[in-house]
Scaffold this motif. Sequence first.
Motif, PDB file in Angstrom:
ATOM      1  N   GLY A 113       0.823  -1.207   0.000  1.00  0.00           N
ATOM      2  CA  GLY A 113       0.000   0.000   0.000  1.00  0.00           C
ATOM      3  C   GLY A 113       0.855   1.254   0.000  1.00  0.00           C
ATOM      4  O   GLY A 113       0.577   2.211  -0.740  1.00  0.00           O
ATOM      5  N   ALA A 114       1.915   1.257   0.804  1.00  0.00           N
ATOM      6  CA  ALA A 114       2.788   2.432   0.868  1.00  0.00           C
ATOM      7  C   ALA A 114       3.449   2.683  -0.488  1.00  0.00           C
ATOM      8  O   ALA A 114       3.557   3.826  -0.933  1.00  0.00           O
ATOM      9  N   ALA A 115       3.861   1.617  -1.148  1.00  0.00           N
ATOM     10  CA  ALA A 115       4.495   1.769  -2.466  1.00  0.00           C
ATOM     11  C   ALA A 115       3.497   2.369  -3.455  1.00  0.00           C
ATOM     12  O   ALA A 115       3.845   3.254  -4.244  1.00  0.00           O
ATOM     13  N   GLU A 116       2.242   1.913  -3.394  1.00  0.00           N
ATOM     14  CA  GLU A 116       1.243   2.451  -4.325  1.00  0.00           C
ATOM     15  C   GLU A 116       0.918   3.898  -3.999  1.00  0.00           C
ATOM     16  O   GLU A 116       0.721   4.722  -4.896  1.00  0.00           O
ATOM     17  N   MET A 168       1.230   3.984  13.031  1.00  0.00           N
ATOM     18  CA  MET A 168       2.704   3.951  13.053  1.00  0.00           C
ATOM     19  C   MET A 168       3.237   3.053  11.941  1.00  0.00           C
ATOM     20  O   MET A 168       4.197   3.407  11.247  1.00  0.00           O
ATOM     21  N   ILE A 169       2.639   1.892  11.779  1.00  0.00           N
ATOM     22  CA  ILE A 169       3.130   0.957  10.758  1.00  0.00           C
ATOM     23  C   ILE A 169       2.971   1.555   9.363  1.00  0.00           C
ATOM     24  O   ILE A 169       3.892   1.509   8.542  1.00  0.00           O
ATOM     25  N   MET A 170       1.831   2.181   9.091  1.00  0.00           N
ATOM     26  CA  MET A 170       1.661   2.783   7.761  1.00  0.00           C
ATOM     27  C   MET A 170       2.588   3.982   7.582  1.00  0.00           C
ATOM     28  O   MET A 170       3.150   4.180   6.501  1.00  0.00           O
ATOM     29  N   ALA A 171       2.753   4.792   8.653  1.00  0.00           N
ATOM     30  CA  ALA A 171       3.628   5.965   8.546  1.00  0.00           C
ATOM     31  C   ALA A 171       5.069   5.512   8.306  1.00  0.00           C
ATOM     32  O   ALA A 171       5.797   6.086   7.494  1.00  0.00           O
ATOM     33  N   TYR A 172       5.463   4.464   9.013  1.00  0.00           N
ATOM     34  CA  TYR A 172       6.817   3.909   8.837  1.00  0.00           C
ATOM     35  C   TYR A 172       7.007   3.387   7.407  1.00  0.00           C
ATOM     36  O   TYR A 172       8.012   3.673   6.758  1.00  0.00           O
ATOM     37  N   GLU A 173       6.035   2.644   6.912  1.00  0.00           N
ATOM     38  CA  GLU A 173       6.166   2.108   5.558  1.00  0.00           C
ATOM     39  C   GLU A 173       6.135   3.224   4.517  1.00  0.00           C
ATOM     40  O   GLU A 173       6.804   3.148   3.488  1.00  0.00           O
ATOM     41  N   TRP A 174       5.329   4.266   4.796  1.00  0.00           N
ATOM     42  CA  TRP A 174       5.316   5.423   3.894  1.00  0.00           C
ATOM     43  C   TRP A 174       6.713   6.027   3.820  1.00  0.00           C
ATOM     44  O   TRP A 174       7.227   6.318   2.749  1.00  0.00           O
ATOM     45  N   TRP A 175       7.359   6.197   4.963  1.00  0.00           N
ATOM     46  CA  TRP A 175       8.704   6.765   4.974  1.00  0.00           C
ATOM     47  C   TRP A 175       9.689   5.824   4.281  1.00  0.00           C
ATOM     48  O   TRP A 175      10.517   6.243   3.472  1.00  0.00           O
ATOM     49  N   MET A 176       9.595   4.535   4.588  1.00  0.00           N
ATOM     50  CA  MET A 176      10.526   3.552   4.030  1.00  0.00           C
ATOM     51  C   MET A 176      10.385   3.434   2.512  1.00  0.00           C
ATOM     52  O   MET A 176      11.354   3.088   1.830  1.00  0.00           O
TER      53      MET A 176
END
Lengths: 264, 264
Positions: A113-116, A168-176
Amino acid sequence: MEAGMTGRDGGADIGPIGNSPVVILVRPQMAENIGTTARAMANGGLFHMRLVAPRDGWPLERAWRSASGADRILESAQVFETVDDAVADLHHVFATCPRPRHIVKPVLTARGGAAELREMTDRGLKVGLMFGPERAGLDNEDMARADALIRYPLNPAFMSLNLAQAVMIMAYEWWMAKDDTPPRALMTNETHVATRGELDNFMRHLIGDLDECGFLRNEQKRAGMVRNLRHFFLRGEVTEQELRTLHGVVTELSRGRKARQGGK
Amino acid sequence: MEAGMTGRDGGADIGPIGNSPVVILVRPQMAENIGTTARAMANGGLFHMRLVAPRDGWPLERAWRSASGADRILESAQVFETVDDAVADLHHVFATCPRPRHIVKPVLTARGGAAELREMTDRGLKVGLMFGPERAGLDNEDMARADALIRYPLNPAFMSLNLAQAVMIMAYEWWMAKDDTPPRALMTNETHVATRGELDNFMRHLIGDLDECGFLRNEQKRAGMVRNLRHFFLRGEVTEQELRTLHGVVTELSRGRKARQGGK
């Protein structure tokens, strides 16, 4: 230090970075969770918060108390009566949802999801991430407003996530999704990894002193013992500073031995 | 439903999965954070908690109250007086640390660290993950006990992480390091993605009715309009169930039109 620099007192100096997803909290119940969510958003570079029908109204002082300085996110949070209103200006909306049933929907991992989301925001689209209320989660009508559902791969025997942990998990993946930190690097600070020449220089010092004290007197075993020491010193990345310390260690141990021998 | 099945009441049925890293909380201050840490550990499949010199002693009832059912992790937590005691039986220890200075140490990302921990545990080694106290973090002596430091890539303008959030990210990456969920998949539940034949069947129905009502009467534009409709219906993955609904929509709209025409 100035408060704006430390980010600890009276609100951190956190400004939006680029085009980032809007975090939409649907019918959030606890002010404290709204605050800890703002903190998690700031950690991962998410800055836009929208609240749909917060149970206890808005603003709520307790949210600020639990935000650990992410005040700006709370101050610019927007409140809406319905999900439709909250997403009306967005192009894509993903919804986090632990266990969707009986619906047809694309399901993404948090990473997928973060990649998309990154790909969409890079194209200039406005996107949103929807999180449900603490106990019940998003209802069927909410999910029908989302393009896709995001489901975190986590221990299926214990999926229950606190709201701020989910954010937190989505925010972290968004940053990553845009981070290029190498997975492993030797932090050397003021020194540098030793060159092979610097290491050889130390090995000569060590072996010379070991020859002198007789530790390598067994000629048959000498070559193997020297090789083993070399294997050991090559296993990690020894730094120039550490070699200087090791030179000192060898010198001092030799000197102590010589002094004891001299005292005999 | 049984409590053991839902994992919500009186402690979830969470048992250790394989050889997993020990989470070592060094001088933790708040009982509540120990509880929320246990919850985050359970989420990501970490089960072994060790506490080094917890400020308020152990056990602490407030930890259980904030663990949301991760009681078993708290019940089996071990207490040690020193970091050396807590890591004595482990082969490798990583320490999370936001801003190490003046030391020479490998620095890993959370993802890189999780991958290395998986590789080590797969080789049968016992590994640990060390987290510092809430305010001060790990001190220099603590860090000298770690093989490597883990530093999360996060917004440098707002790095301050709650203890349980820090554990959550590592627990999540630990779980993800062996997870193979596809980043995107269409969840179809009781139906299936339509075959091209099923879609063609619907397109024939739709175009037939559109021809009948005169919507496609412009012969020059007809082919392009039909292609555009086909482009639209191919953009996502339409399911067989949705096609049945769409057949019904077309039929009912046509019937309504015919009824109105008949009523004229």
